[in-house]
Design a protein around this motif. Structure first.
Motif, short mmCIF file in Angstrom:
data_model
loop_
_atom_site.label_atom_id
_atom_site.label_comp_id
_atom_site.label_asym_id
_atom_site.label_seq_id
_atom_site.Cartn_x
_atom_site.Cartn_y
_atom_site.Cartn_z
N GLU A 45 -1.30 3.18 6.33
CA GLU A 45 -0.44 4.04 5.52
C GLU A 45 0.74 3.25 4.97
O GLU A 45 1.10 3.40 3.80
CB GLU A 45 0.05 5.23 6.34
N LYS A 46 1.33 2.40 5.80
CA LYS A 46 2.44 1.57 5.33
C LYS A 46 1.98 0.64 4.22
O LYS A 46 2.66 0.47 3.21
CB LYS A 46 3.02 0.74 6.48
N GLU A 47 0.84 0.01 4.42
CA GLU A 47 0.32 -0.92 3.41
C GLU A 47 -0.02 -0.18 2.12
O GLU A 47 0.22 -0.69 1.03
CB GLU A 47 -0.90 -1.67 3.94
N LEU A 48 -0.58 1.02 2.25
CA LEU A 48 -0.90 1.81 1.07
C LEU A 48 0.37 2.13 0.28
O LEU A 48 0.42 1.95 -0.93
CB LEU A 48 -1.60 3.11 1.48
N LEU A 49 1.41 2.57 0.99
CA LEU A 49 2.67 2.88 0.32
C LEU A 49 3.30 1.64 -0.29
O LEU A 49 3.78 1.68 -1.43
CB LEU A 49 3.65 3.54 1.29
N ARG A 50 3.28 0.55 0.44
CA ARG A 50 3.85 -0.69 -0.09
C ARG A 50 3.13 -1.08 -1.37
O ARG A 50 3.76 -1.47 -2.36
CB ARG A 50 3.74 -1.79 0.96
N THR A 51 1.81 -0.94 -1.38
CA THR A 51 1.03 -1.28 -2.57
C THR A 51 1.36 -0.34 -3.72
O THR A 51 1.63 -0.78 -4.84
CB THR A 51 -0.48 -1.22 -2.25
N ALA A 52 1.37 0.95 -3.45
CA ALA A 52 1.63 1.93 -4.52
C ALA A 52 3.03 1.77 -5.09
O ALA A 52 3.23 1.83 -6.31
CB ALA A 52 1.43 3.35 -3.98
N TYR A 53 4.02 1.54 -4.22
CA TYR A 53 5.41 1.41 -4.69
C TYR A 53 5.62 0.18 -5.56
O TYR A 53 6.54 0.15 -6.37
CB TYR A 53 6.38 1.37 -3.51
N ARG A 54 4.78 -0.81 -5.41
CA ARG A 54 4.91 -2.01 -6.25
C ARG A 54 4.79 -1.68 -7.73
O ARG A 54 5.30 -2.40 -8.58
CB ARG A 54 3.83 -3.04 -5.90
N TYR A 55 4.10 -0.59 -8.04
CA TYR A 55 3.80 -0.28 -9.44
C TYR A 55 4.70 0.79 -10.03
O TYR A 55 4.48 1.22 -11.17
CB TYR A 55 2.31 0.08 -9.56
N ILE A 56 5.71 1.23 -9.28
CA ILE A 56 6.65 2.20 -9.85
C ILE A 56 7.30 1.58 -11.09
O ILE A 56 7.76 0.44 -11.06
CB ILE A 56 7.70 2.64 -8.81
N GLY A 57 7.27 2.32 -12.16
CA GLY A 57 7.83 1.84 -13.43
C GLY A 57 6.79 1.31 -14.39
O GLY A 57 7.09 1.13 -15.57
N VAL A 58 5.57 1.07 -13.92
CA VAL A 58 4.53 0.61 -14.85
C VAL A 58 4.27 1.74 -15.84
O VAL A 58 4.18 2.91 -15.45
CB VAL A 58 3.23 0.24 -14.08
N PRO A 59 4.16 1.43 -17.11
CA PRO A 59 4.03 2.49 -18.11
C PRO A 59 2.71 3.25 -18.03
O PRO A 59 1.71 2.74 -17.52
CB PRO A 59 4.14 1.75 -19.45
N TYR A 60 2.74 4.47 -18.55
CA TYR A 60 1.53 5.28 -18.67
C TYR A 60 0.70 4.74 -19.83
O TYR A 60 1.24 4.39 -20.88
CB TYR A 60 1.88 6.74 -18.95
N ARG A 61 -0.58 4.68 -19.63
CA ARG A 61 -1.50 4.32 -20.71
C ARG A 61 -2.76 5.13 -20.52
O ARG A 61 -3.41 5.04 -19.48
CB ARG A 61 -1.82 2.83 -20.69
#
Length: 187
Positions: free
Chosen positions: A59-75
């Protein structure tokens, strides 16, 4: 005359670059501009989640991975860090854990075990919403990032029109559109 035209063109280019209205490889693709900023944000998230109790390593690794992409634009149709749509983001994050997830939000729902009570949600579960129009048709998906097991309120990470972000289930727009939840692929 020629120098004022050059200054004007430079000002327009700077404005476009600053607002992200360019497809240049130099445009700011995410909220974080360096590996150091990503690492600092991940450390901050680890500290933040300590107060929510113990999370499994996955769960920690999943969150760490997902949070890395905060701010990536919608496409629309996007499946990479250059731009994500909602289901493309979910597919990409779980692919990092060698877990194949269907490409569309409706198919992701169809392939998962249902969770009827929101108080049973866990980090990494998937939550589904109707699209722009309120209906019973699945049109949006996110990954659960926080849960209050007493109230069933949660936060989720998803790719919305403004890019990858974390949103509360209490946000009026999403609260009206919430449809269903499913156990996440790592559960």
């Amino acid at each position: 005359m020629k120098s004022s035209r050059i200054i004007c063109i430079a000002a327009v280019c700077a404005l476009l670059f600053h607002t992200g209205c360019t497809n240049s490889v130099f445009a700011n693709v995410g909220r974080y501009e360096s590996t150091h900023q990503i690492q600092q944000a991940a450390k901050g998230q680890d500290a933040h989640y300590k107060k929510f109790g113990k999370l499994k390593v996955s769960e920690k690794e999943l969150l760490r991975t997902a949070y890395r992409y905060i701010g990536v634009p919608y496409r629309w149709g996007g499946t990479t860090p250059r731009g994500f749509d909602c289901s493309g983001f979910v597919t990409y994050v779980f692919k990092k854990f060698n877990v194949k997830v269907p490409r569309t939000s409706a198919a992701q729902y169809d392939s998962s075990r249902r969770i009827k009570d929101k108080r049973q949600l866990k980090v990494g579960d998937l939550v589904f919403f109707s699209g722009r129009r309120i209906s019973q048709r699945i049109g949006h998906v996110g990954i659960v990032s926080k849960v209050n097991p007493k109230t069933g309120t949660f936060a989720f990470i998803h790719s919305a029109q403004t890019g990858v972000q974390e949103t509360s289930s209490e946000n009026p727009y999403y609260k009206r559109r919430y449809l269903k939840a499913c156990a996440g692929p790592l559960r």
